[in-house]
Design a protein around this motif. Sequence first.
Motif, short mmCIF file in Angstrom:
data_model
loop_
_atom_site.label_atom_id
_atom_site.label_comp_id
_atom_site.label_asym_id
_atom_site.label_seq_id
_atom_site.Cartn_x
_atom_site.Cartn_y
_atom_site.Cartn_z
N LEU B 209 0.83 -1.21 0.00
CA LEU B 209 0.00 0.00 0.00
C LEU B 209 0.87 1.26 0.00
N VAL B 212 1.64 1.90 -3.50
CA VAL B 212 0.48 2.53 -4.14
C VAL B 212 0.41 4.01 -3.73
N ALA B 213 0.83 4.29 -2.49
CA ALA B 213 0.80 5.67 -1.99
C ALA B 213 1.94 6.52 -2.53
N ASN B 497 1.12 -6.00 -10.53
CA ASN B 497 0.48 -4.67 -10.46
C ASN B 497 -0.50 -4.50 -11.60
N ASN B 498 -1.14 -5.58 -11.94
CA ASN B 498 -2.01 -5.60 -13.10
C ASN B 498 -3.23 -6.39 -12.70
N SER B 499 -4.39 -5.74 -12.71
CA SER B 499 -5.53 -6.38 -12.06
C SER B 499 -6.05 -7.58 -12.84
N PHE B 522 -9.35 -4.69 0.49
CA PHE B 522 -8.81 -3.34 0.54
C PHE B 522 -7.58 -3.19 -0.34
N GLU B 525 -8.92 -3.02 -3.93
CA GLU B 525 -9.49 -1.69 -4.12
C GLU B 525 -8.37 -0.67 -4.37
N ALA B 526 -7.32 -0.76 -3.56
CA ALA B 526 -6.20 0.17 -3.71
C ALA B 526 -5.58 0.06 -5.10
N PHE B 527 -5.51 -1.16 -5.61
CA PHE B 527 -4.85 -1.38 -6.89
C PHE B 527 -5.61 -0.76 -8.06
N LYS B 528 -6.83 -0.26 -7.78
CA LYS B 528 -7.60 0.36 -8.86
C LYS B 528 -7.16 1.77 -9.20
N TYR B 529 -6.36 2.36 -8.32
CA TYR B 529 -6.10 3.81 -8.47
C TYR B 529 -4.68 4.14 -8.90
N GLY B 530 -4.09 3.24 -9.67
CA GLY B 530 -2.75 3.53 -10.19
C GLY B 530 -1.68 2.92 -9.32
N THR B 531 -1.24 1.71 -9.71
CA THR B 531 -0.25 0.98 -8.92
C THR B 531 1.05 0.88 -9.72
N PRO B 532 2.15 1.31 -9.15
CA PRO B 532 3.40 1.22 -9.89
C PRO B 532 3.92 -0.22 -9.88
#
Lengths: 595, 595
Positions: B209, B212-213, B497-499, B522, B525-532
């Motif tokens: 996370l 992701v942050a 990092n690929n859903s 969770f 969900e986090a991975f939906k908003y742009g994961t490097p």
Amino acid sequence: MGESMGNLRRTNLCGELRVEDIGKEVVLMGWVQRERNLGSLIFIDLRDTTGISQIVFDDTISEDIFKKAEKVKSEYVLAIKGKVRKRQSINKDIPTGEIEVLVSELKILDEAQTPPIYIKDDDNVSENVRLKYRYLDLRKSFMQKNLKLRAKAAKIVRDFFDENGFIEVETPMLTKPTPEGARDYLVPSRVNPGEFYALPQSPQLMKQLLMVAGIDRYYQIVKCFRDEDLRANRQPEFTQIDVEMSFVDIEDIISINEKFIYKLFKELKNIEIELPIKRMSYKEAMNRFGVDKPDLRFGFELIDISEIVSNSEFKVFSSTIQSGGSVRGINIKGYGDQFTRKDISSLEDYAKTYGAKGLAWIKLTENGITSPVAKFLREEEFKAILDKMGAEENDLLLFVADKQSVVYDSLGNLRNEVAKRLGIIDNNQLSLVWITEFPLFEYDEDEKRYVAKHHPFTAPMEEDIDLLESSPEKVRAKAYDIVINGDEMGGGSIRINNSSLQSRMFKALGFTEEEANEKFGFLLEAFKYGTPPHGGIAYGLDRLIMTLTNSSNIRDVIAFPKTQSATCLLTDAPTNVSEGQLKEVHIKVDLEKNE
Amino acid sequence: MGESMGNLRRTNLCGELRVEDIGKEVVLMGWVQRERNLGSLIFIDLRDTTGISQIVFDDTISEDIFKKAEKVKSEYVLAIKGKVRKRQSINKDIPTGEIEVLVSELKILDEAQTPPIYIKDDDNVSENVRLKYRYLDLRKSFMQKNLKLRAKAAKIVRDFFDENGFIEVETPMLTKPTPEGARDYLVPSRVNPGEFYALPQSPQLMKQLLMVAGIDRYYQIVKCFRDEDLRANRQPEFTQIDVEMSFVDIEDIISINEKFIYKLFKELKNIEIELPIKRMSYKEAMNRFGVDKPDLRFGFELIDISEIVSNSEFKVFSSTIQSGGSVRGINIKGYGDQFTRKDISSLEDYAKTYGAKGLAWIKLTENGITSPVAKFLREEEFKAILDKMGAEENDLLLFVADKQSVVYDSLGNLRNEVAKRLGIIDNNQLSLVWITEFPLFEYDEDEKRYVAKHHPFTAPMEEDIDLLESSPEKVRAKAYDIVINGDEMGGGSIRINNSSLQSRMFKALGFTEEEANEKFGFLLEAFKYGTPPHGGIAYGLDRLIMTLTNSSNIRDVIAFPKTQSATCLLTDAPTNVSEGQLKEVHIKVDLEKNE
């Protein structure tokens, strides 16, 4: 969705490109802060943890890439290759504002749905949403800065204590439940049915054992746990800078810690704290400020008018004094015109939350004096009060008459509240003070006995040892707190290393030898085999970081904090677990109907 | 009992005085290591964490002090003032052996009962006594050295990752119970009745996370918890060096970690590790060494003789092969004469603990070949086996025929055991190797499904992605372990990092979308908003310190460890707690009769 980086490798971070880099071919990776499509030109602000670079797509690149760029939205993760060039319209607000990168290669490493939080410092979203989407909230520049400053502070702590011969020792997290102090978090044991570990409230006993073990100087940055009702700016788990030294007395500990505090503010904020740091006895702090953690950045000190009104016909005052209480006031000097009757009434409500039964007041205006209590006081009493309070035009005097503890508590907090409401506290000013000579005991009304104010191993001041049996309430401890801007940042004490003195201490606390052994047996046993004089201190790291970042919310300095009901909105902890899991650790849930 | 230090303040540590200090007046403080009373002279070895100084009392001091010195016993805590002088009989064994301190002032800071442990490295007391009196055990020189090296290692870790742009972020200790993996330690919630936190098994999800942050590079030295049955060298709480990076692939992670490992060994042991560190695929490690953490400091590699014996009349061999197993052997080259029949029989017992049904063997001596299996094999088979095994005089060949996993497990461990029994492992030699290309899945016989070998977010190797549905057992992971001297010191992976790939992964694990959401909602969900793209590694700090200190017992590198039944003999944790305490957190003890 989601291309791989392939052979692309970052050459630079988004925040570091400057005019000197013009002409260089670079690879940047990061998140799309915003994109503007001007038809034949696309501008994207690409963000990583170091900052933002503007990247540009124009008609020099292939249509494929341009089309790909057109699909890009906020928070997409990109890798781009391109050439740094001078920017046409310079942006002076950001360090990379003189350059931009003309893109020749683009990979969309990951797409992104529209985030529920804008990635900007002042997004104004509710804190619950921030906590639920913490991974987005942490993308904000101020949160990244806070976490980085926290990491840097931890580094400085470690460097300092390391350089000064302290050894970092890890103490256990699965410990013995403690008989005194705050409520423990319990951990049921699977291997030992019916038994429980506790998470440590602090490594207090362990660090004292390390001194018995001859470790000489110990430190640790360590998680501690207290299952208390959470007031604002408290967390169930918090981080402590924990320090203990052997062969020292108060002065040795204060002196090395002043060097530490100096280094911390110097390296993090470039502030040179004046050494030695001011000192104030507990007694003086209470008398002047009503609290043992005074904020010295403003006045409004407490003034005792008991003598003047001890025989007053105004019974609210005189009877309070006759039954052992006092009447004290604060003078809100020069701000009388800032307070309407309604404001004063609101201050009274505030004082009542600290137990005050009411708030007497006198306001001096250019049109004369208004005061609801004036009529109850003889003229010379009233005059003497004004005199003692140093009252002048445009002052507001606020009084509380009650038993000592309530007077201190209500006026001390009112003093802070008034300053806050007036907005006169300069956040750039630092006020540091050591509070010393704390009472060794405080009387517990519930348990009807003295309890240790600090903990039962705190040493009394040598000159007060003879009072241990006769007047325990008068015994002062070799304890000290460091207070910064009205917040206690740390505290500690010299410990007892003498078993006969320890026995007298336990007796004063009302413990039989048996009870003492039951509660602290292993420490008392350890103390039989040669214990050096020792003492220490512990700082609240979270609070220190709040001060260092000027944060008013403790959750802004913790990556994944809990709410005031001790839940994590991100992961939904705590949660139900299966019967099987509970069975394995030999417990069942016990929900009472009447809860 | 117990004088105060008064005005005495340490000027020097006991281990630091040298001939250059002769003539100086010094104040030393420490424990009495031993005292010798020669009537008119008293010699005391005074010890602190840095070493020992000899102090001397002679007739130049007052009778009072001399008499006080006569009372001094082992482990008393003293403060002395005196003058450094040349010693008559030099002790070359200690760095302060050329000087002594003639005492002019003595304070007995604390007395000591006769300790139950001698304060010397080879006291030979049972480990239980060592753990009960840990504060005495830690006074031993080797334990102090171990703790200091551990602290220094932690410092190097932090310096390294700090210098390389990693940010130390603290992740929570009160977390959500995990649905997969090892057993959690549970913590009942008071505020949320019937709900539980879990202590973290690792900050795996939190560090992802943080990527992701946009934290980019994270590290932490962090306590982790697993409620597993404790084998030797396992502890319920252990310390992990936890690392995660964004915008990287395997090579980036391995490369920076090699620099880290280099620095660690260089600064702590002055050993220059050869870079790049050797690599070996999981498959090669299993084929050659039978284990995925091979000790490369000796030979005895596994050799597959299945082909030779696949049609043998010796059914033990041939039927094993026909049912999918194999026959492999190791050649204990040149040590045949070290093993009697009884020794070999003991090796067979050892192999059986790993599931082998038996151990076939061939011993080549100067008087010929002995082997209980020779009679079952055709002459040309036997010859081919000797040939394949490279057998010569004084070799001992050991074979296991079984299904693959048992052959690997028993021979791999036997190989290590034989080397240990022979005492041929050079503890000063270091063998490092990266094991790569681990299988992504392993089949769980109990659950009858594939489970993630590493964890469900580990990325498959790109060339194997197409096999996810058709041959999951063949898919290799982007995972890597660092193995030092046959112990896994750390491991990690590149994460998905690929859903869409993540969905295929969950499907392969047999999770419905619903189940996946329930377990990891969770994070998904986090991975939906742009994961490097990201990946990381975690090292076991306790194990690393064992390797760096040549310790064979994990408890020798932890200040306050637990026993194999997860108890602390010093504090007696875990313990019973009161009904009231349990009620507050809404649980009861549930002891079943039949447990």
